[in-house]
Design a protein around this motif. Structure first.
Motif: not given
Length: 409
Positions: A346-350, A372-396
């Motif tokens: 996550g871009e904002l993961d602290d 091997q693949e990598t993915y950086m999700q823009k605009g999310v912090g730690h919990y946004g990686i595995f919960n929330g709208r961007r998790w459901r619509e983009q990461i999952k």
């Protein structure tokens, strides 16, 4: 002493909570004129915030009853597949799915203070098109001493045992803290040419190499000696719990640590809840309450495992240095050549900053580029990686596609 002081504090607060509850009920009575005034509403809201901030939360329920796929609702069945002293392996599966129809995914939850139910949203999204197995770690204070100790090697043993139980063609996803341990377990299985090596390994926001991009969490871990952590943060479970005498890292210490990282954020959140309650905005207040009921429900971590993780992952960085051992044998991720690797950050993961998880690719030297693949999700912090709208619509969807493409390699 630390645990007893905490329990004493909770007991001392109980009369104040009861008095607050009685006062709330009185001031909320519709026959009392003061209940319609701004002062009355403010007092009720303040008392509710006080209770919300200090009360202990019980273990949350999973509350995953159904899932919607292409507009149709399907019931979800949950059952405990393996009952281990320190972990229940839970299986979530659509009731209409046939055996072998959906990819088997082992979702490894953190063992760091929160219950596995923190991944409820993760499971809810994955179960639509996967058979999901979750490491539901037990509260260490509930595990009797005769179950034995639990350390770093034991954790790896459990993970490998779970993957072997799932059999061939399994996939593994690690969320946060277990990322380096999952990488290590897969490396051990690869060195043994184990037939249960997973087809894919997805590491999400985890501390594979904390040197890559230090955070407040990693700096704190490096600023103290291991003996300081042992003296200050590890304590004995009191006699009135099943795990009496077990050394643990208490959940309330983990929670206080997380809150102290961003105290203003949590203060602002409770201030917003206060305003919602005064205005009568019950839905917004309920959403806040639901989040904190989950966030503040904490469990104890086995003390040995906690100290070994601090030592080996956060202080000595043994895995990226090539010095990590399992049962006296070197752990070499360079042995992995059958398990495709995806890292998600996550871009904002602290907590596990971008770069810490990405480091896994440099360690897997035998994996070809197409695995091997990598993915950086823009605009999310730690919990946004595995919960929330961007998790459901983009990461999952990316993870699901990655699993499908490598399911039969």
């Amino acid at each position: 002493m630390l645990y007893r002081l905490y329990e004493f504090q909770q007991t001392a607060l109980l009369p104040w909570r009861l008095a607050g509850e009685v006062t709330r009920e009185l001031l909320s009575n519709p026959f009392l004129p003061a209940s319609y005034t701004h002062a009355g509403k403010s007092m009720v809201a303040g008392l509710e915030i006080f209770d919300d901030a200090v009360r202990q939360r019980p273990r949350p329920d999973w509350r995953i009853e159904s899932v919607t796929v292409e507009g149709q609702k399907h019931r979800v069945h949950r059952e405990c597949i393996l009952d281990r002293p320190f972990c229940h392996l839970q299986r979530f599966r659509r009731e209409d799915a046939d055996d072998g129809e959906l990819p088997k995914v082992l979702l490894v939850a953190p063992l760091s203070g929160h219950y596995a139910t923190l991944l409820r949203g993760t499971v809810q999204a994955l179960v639509a098109d996967h058979e999901v197995y979750v490491t539901d770690w037990r509260d260490a204070r509930e595990v009797p001493l005769d179950a034995g100790d639990f350390g770093f090697d034991d954790y790896l043993d459990e993970l490998m045992g779970f993957m072997r139980h799932l059999g061939r063609d399994n996939h593994v996803i690690a969320v946060c803290q277990p990322a380096p341990l999952v990488l290590a377990a897969v490396a051990v299985m690869a060195a043994q040419n184990d037939p249960a090596q997973p087809r894919t390994m997805t590491l999400m926001g985890g501390p594979v190499d904390t040197r890559a991009e230090p955070t407040q969490v990693t700096r704190f871990a490096e600023s103290k000696s291991l003996s300081w952590f042992e003296r200050t943060l590890v304590t004995e479970v009191p006699s009135y719990y099943p795990g009496a005498g077990r050394l643990v890292y208490p959940g309330f210490m983990q929670l206080s640590g997380f809150i102290s990282m961003n105290p203003s954020r949590h203060f602002d959140a409770h201030l917003q809840m206060f305003r919602h309650l005064v205005r009568g905005d019950g839905d917004s207040a309920a959403a806040h309450r639901a989040f904190y009921d989950e966030y503040q429900a904490v469990m104890d971590t086995p003390g040995r495992y906690y100290l070994e993780t601090v030592d080996q992952i956060f202080q000595r960085h043994l895995l990226p240095k090539g010095e990590l051992e399992w049962q006296g044998q070197k752990v070499n991720p360079g042995k992995i050549h059958k398990t495709a690797l995806l890292t998600v950050e996550g871009e904002l993961d602290d907590i596990s900053a971008p770069g810490q998880t990405l480091a896994a690719h440099d360690l897997c030297t035998s994996l070809p580029a197409e695995q091997q693949e990598t993915y950086m999700q823009k605009g999310v912090g730690h919990y946004g990686i595995f919960n929330g709208r961007r998790w459901r619509e983009q990461i999952k969807p990316r993870i699901a596609d990655f699993i499908r493409r490598h399911a039969s390699d």
